[in-house]
Write an enzyme that holds these catalytic residues in place. Structure first.
Site, PDB file in Angstrom:
ATOM      1  N   ASN A  44       0.834  -1.201   0.000  1.00 33.03           N
ATOM      2  CA  ASN A  44       0.000   0.000   0.000  1.00 33.03           C
ATOM      3  C   ASN A  44       0.869   1.251   0.000  1.00 33.03           C
ATOM      4  OD1 ASN A  44       0.590  -0.785   2.677  1.00 33.03           O
ATOM      5  ND2 ASN A  44      -1.253   0.136   3.520  1.00 33.03           N
ATOM      6  N   GLU A  57      -3.182  -4.107  -3.273  1.00 34.70           N
ATOM      7  CA  GLU A  57      -3.674  -4.837  -4.447  1.00 34.70           C
ATOM      8  C   GLU A  57      -3.588  -3.984  -5.710  1.00 34.70           C
ATOM      9  OE1 GLU A  57      -5.003  -4.592  -1.488  1.00 34.70           O
ATOM     10  OE2 GLU A  57      -5.894  -6.478  -0.840  1.00 34.70           O
ATOM     11  N   CYS A  88      -9.907  -5.728   0.950  1.00 40.29           N
ATOM     12  CA  CYS A  88     -11.110  -4.899   1.089  1.00 40.29           C
ATOM     13  C   CYS A  88     -12.026  -5.114  -0.115  1.00 40.29           C
ATOM     14  CB  CYS A  88     -10.738  -3.426   1.251  1.00 40.29           C
ATOM     15  SG  CYS A  88     -10.178  -2.616  -0.265  1.00 40.29           S
ATOM     16  N   CYS A  91     -10.845  -3.954  -3.487  1.00 39.08           N
ATOM     17  CA  CYS A  91      -9.736  -4.760  -4.001  1.00 39.08           C
ATOM     18  C   CYS A  91     -10.191  -6.132  -4.458  1.00 39.08           C
ATOM     19  CB  CYS A  91      -8.627  -4.834  -2.962  1.00 39.08           C
ATOM     20  SG  CYS A  91      -7.784  -3.237  -2.833  1.00 39.08           S
TER      21      CYS A  91
HETATM   22  N1  THU Z   1      -5.294  -1.710   2.689  1.00 39.90           N
HETATM   23  C1  THU Z   1      -4.740  -2.433   1.676  1.00 39.90           C
HETATM   24  O1  THU Z   1      -3.647  -2.120   1.182  1.00 39.90           O
HETATM   25  N2  THU Z   1      -5.440  -3.483   1.185  1.00 39.90           N
HETATM   26  C2  THU Z   1      -6.610  -3.944   1.697  1.00 39.90           C
HETATM   27  O2  THU Z   1      -7.205  -4.866   1.143  1.00 39.90           O
HETATM   28  C3  THU Z   1      -7.135  -3.367   2.948  1.00 39.90           C
HETATM   29  C4  THU Z   1      -6.579  -2.022   3.290  1.00 39.90           C
HETATM   30  C5  THU Z   1      -4.574  -0.520   3.177  1.00 39.90           C
HETATM   31  C6  THU Z   1      -5.184   0.796   2.790  1.00 39.90           C
HETATM   32  C7  THU Z   1      -4.586   1.728   3.831  1.00 39.90           C
HETATM   33  O3  THU Z   1      -3.312   2.162   3.368  1.00 39.90           O
HETATM   34  C8  THU Z   1      -4.375   0.826   5.047  1.00 39.90           C
HETATM   35  O4  THU Z   1      -4.495  -0.511   4.586  1.00 39.90           O
HETATM   36  C9  THU Z   1      -5.377   1.062   6.161  1.00 39.90           C
HETATM   37  O5  THU Z   1      -6.680   0.966   5.695  1.00 39.90           O
END
Ligand code: THU
Length: 132
Positions: A44, A57, A88, A91
């Site tokens: 992320n 993702e 999430c 994603c």
């Molecule tokens: N996040 C992801 O990278 N992927 C997911 O499927 C869930 C959430 C990240 C987004 C943000 O940078 C951090 O987790 C907190 O929500």
């Protein structure tokens, strides 16, 4: 196709260590096996304009396209403790676009198919009827 979940999780953990998360302090790493045997990954990448931050993702599907495309066969994402987390909702949609029909995801409730984590998904075929 055999899936080495331990190896995939290790790649996700390595990706997670590159996360740019000055706002949430919640690093995420994602890794996936592609149908030609490649492994792609992403982390992320947040932004001072919070809403435009990118989930791990997003990086993973970009990595997929940049390295030759293909279909995702197996996927896992982890948090900063290396624990498996659920992708999430947004994603799951991103992954579905590039999923092999039998794609598997390691989740908090065990290994699941893409159809189980995104039932009745809206996808490319829904657009066919209106194609020019
Ligand atoms: N996040 C992801 O990278 N992927 C997911 O499927 C869930 C959430 C990240 C987004 C943000 O940078 C951090 O987790 C907190 O929500």
């Amino acid at each position: 196709m055999d899936v080495d979940w331990d190896e995939l999780r290790e790649v996700a953990v390595a990706a997670m260590r590159n996360a740019y998360v000055p706002y949430s302090h919640y690093p995420v790493g994602a890794a996936a096996l592609v149908d030609d045997g490649r492994v792609v990954a992403g982390c992320n990448t947040e932004n001072a304009s919070y809403g435009v931050g990118l989930c791990a993702e997003c990086g993973l599907v970009s990595n997929l396209a940049m390295t030759g495309g293909g279909r995702l066969v197996a996927f896992v994402c982890v948090n900063g403790d290396g624990e498996t987390i659920m992708p999430c909702g947004r994603c799951r949609q991103l992954l579905n676009e590039h999923a092999h029909p039998t794609m598997l995801l390691e989740t908090v409730s065990g290994v699941r198919t893409i159809d189980e984590v995104l039932p009745d998904a809206f996808g490319p075929r829904d657009l066919d009827r209106f194609a020019q």
